[in-house]
Design an enzyme around this catalytic site. Structure first.
Site, PDB file in Angstrom:
ATOM      1  N   GLU A 282       0.834  -1.212   0.000  1.00 57.43           N
ATOM      2  CA  GLU A 282       0.000   0.000   0.000  1.00 57.43           C
ATOM      3  C   GLU A 282       0.865   1.258   0.000  1.00 57.43           C
ATOM      4  O   GLU A 282       0.563   2.236  -0.684  1.00 57.43           O
ATOM      5  CB  GLU A 282      -0.928   0.002   1.219  1.00 57.43           C
ATOM      6  CG  GLU A 282      -1.916  -1.155   1.273  1.00 57.43           C
ATOM      7  CD  GLU A 282      -2.869  -1.163   0.091  1.00 57.43           C
ATOM      8  OE1 GLU A 282      -3.144  -0.077  -0.467  1.00 57.43           O
ATOM      9  OE2 GLU A 282      -3.329  -2.251  -0.303  1.00 57.43           O
ATOM     10  N   ASP A 363       3.795  -4.310  -5.668  1.00 59.32           N
ATOM     11  CA  ASP A 363       4.316  -5.596  -5.194  1.00 59.32           C
ATOM     12  C   ASP A 363       5.841  -5.594  -5.207  1.00 59.32           C
ATOM     13  O   ASP A 363       6.493  -6.073  -4.265  1.00 59.32           O
ATOM     14  CB  ASP A 363       3.809  -6.743  -6.078  1.00 59.32           C
ATOM     15  CG  ASP A 363       2.373  -7.142  -5.764  1.00 59.32           C
ATOM     16  OD1 ASP A 363       1.833  -6.645  -4.755  1.00 59.32           O
ATOM     17  OD2 ASP A 363       1.807  -7.952  -6.528  1.00 59.32           O
TER      18      ASP A 363
END
Length: 415
Positions: A282, A363
């Protein structure tokens, strides 16, 4: 008169054609997705799903698909009948018996539309929550919470949606031709405001958010934030277990208003290392400016839509295509919304492609600054516990997924 009639007929034909093609496209994608299911666990899922969980996930997808199919067929049929049989025109005539002001007309018209839509969708929503979600152990909502959510959602729609619509119509009545950029500015301010304050103003109406207590998890998150140069003062835990057992986390806000929110179910399900990896993902979105770029692109799309809308809204054929004798802003808005939907779909596909690219980048950020293994394990646990479909058809993914599939993300993390 002939030109007006031809224009009206053409618009009506386009409206029916667009609705029909969209319905057929969605059903085709559903069929392709169903054909991708298999009775035995695929080789690539070994080690992620066991046989029992895999069978459960397939059954869950089938149950959701059935109720979704019934809902979409009913919605499609009612919409077509409302257009062909003059339902929208009849409703317009009905509200005109009580109101003449264009703002009052539009608000009362859409209020009745939303009421009818809510009544039709309520049984499906109830069945999905208290039958399907209950059957697979996800539902934790009570009937009281379910009803209160519906009431609060309706009130929010009435206050926020109705207020914005009223302002847009008011601007239109004052300026007509140049209203688009003023309406765009209004929506832009609203979007930015909601991006900053959604979690602190709207979420508390439905869920409780509490600051994350001091301890191992808080320390680990603070350590990560300091490591990557991310100033974070607000970490909250939300009572997601109030409605579902599914875990989640999200990042919201801009500047000093940014905050990270963890569902309590996520904390119960994942280890500290895995939660920190999810949060690193995030934070990656923020550090890579994905949040800001998404807002800017949404604003540009909204501006383009309002400009095109301003070119067409004065055309009485929009209302006539829906069977009405009197041209009105609200009927023009419905007709335009349908006519614009192919453009919206095309732009949505582009946003999905960009979003999936952003997910890979976030990611990679988490893998670089924390742990690829911890993120992969966390993603596996979340997917398995929510019985996610791990083998969706590529075409379905292209049209509907804003995130890559789990297998795609795991393979990217390995790379």
């Amino acid at each position: 008169m002939i030109t007006s009639t031809m224009s009206t007929d053409l618009i009506l034909t386009l409206i029916l054609l667009i609705l029909s093609l969209d319905f057929l496209l969605e059903r085709t994608l559903d069929i392709l997705n169903r054909e991708n299911w298999s009775a035995s666990i695929p080789k690539e899922l070994e080690g992620i799903y066991d046989e029992e969980k895999y069978a459960q996930s397939q059954a869950y997808e089938k149950d959701k698909n059935r109720i979704g199919l019934l809902s979409s067929i009913l919605g499609f049929v009612i919409t077509i009948l409302m257009i062909v049989c003059g339902g929208f025109a009849w409703l317009d005539d009905f509200v005109r018996q009580y109101f003449s002001n264009p703002i009052a007309l539009a608000l009362s018209f859409f209020a009745l539309i939303m009421l009818g839509s809510s009544i039709i969708s309520l049984p499906f929503s109830y069945y999905s929550t208290f039958v399907i979600e209950e059957k697979y152990g996800f539902n934790r909502s009570t009937l009281k919470t379910f009803i209160l959510d519906k009431i609060k959602g309706a009130l929010l729609t009435a206050v926020l949606g109705g207020g914005i619509l009223a302002l847009i119509i008011w601007i239109y009545t004052l300026t007509t031709v140049n209203f688009w950029w003023m309406a765009w500015a209004l929506i832009a301010l609203f979007m930015i405001f909601m991006s900053m304050f959604y979690s602190s103003l709207i979420v508390p109406l439905f869920n409780k958010q509490s600051p994350l207590e001091e301890g191992e998890l808080n320390t680990a998150i603070s350590k990560l934030a300091k490591k990557v140069g991310f100033k974070l003062d607000n970490i909250y835990v939300m009572d997601g277990s109030k409605r579902s057992s599914k875990g989640n986390a999200y990042f919201s806000g801009l500047g000093s208003r940014k905050r990270i929110v963890l569902f309590d179910t996520l904390i119960d399900e994942l280890s500290t290392e895995e939660i920190v990896a999810v949060l690193a993902h995030e934070i990656g979105h923020y550090k890579k400016k994905h949040t800001l770029s998404s807002i800017i692109l949404s604003l540009l799309q909204t501006g383009a839509m309002f400009y095109i809308f301003s070119l067409l809204i004065g055309n009485a054929s929009l209302s006539e295509a829906l069977g009405a004798e009197n041209h009105s802003f609200h009927l023009g808005l419905i007709a335009f919304g349908i006519l614009y939907s192919p453009i919206s779909t095309f732009l949505g596909l582009g946003m999905n492609v960009l979003s999936r690219k952003n997910e890979y980048e976030a990611d990679a950020f988490a893998a670089e600054h924390h742990s690829a293994e911890a993120l992969g394990n966390g993603l596996k646990k979340l997917s398995v516990s929510s019985l996610s479909n791990l083998t969706p058809h590529p075409a379905y993914v292209f049209f509907h997924y804003s995130h890559p599939t789990l297998l795609q993300r795991l393979n990217a993390l390995k790379g």
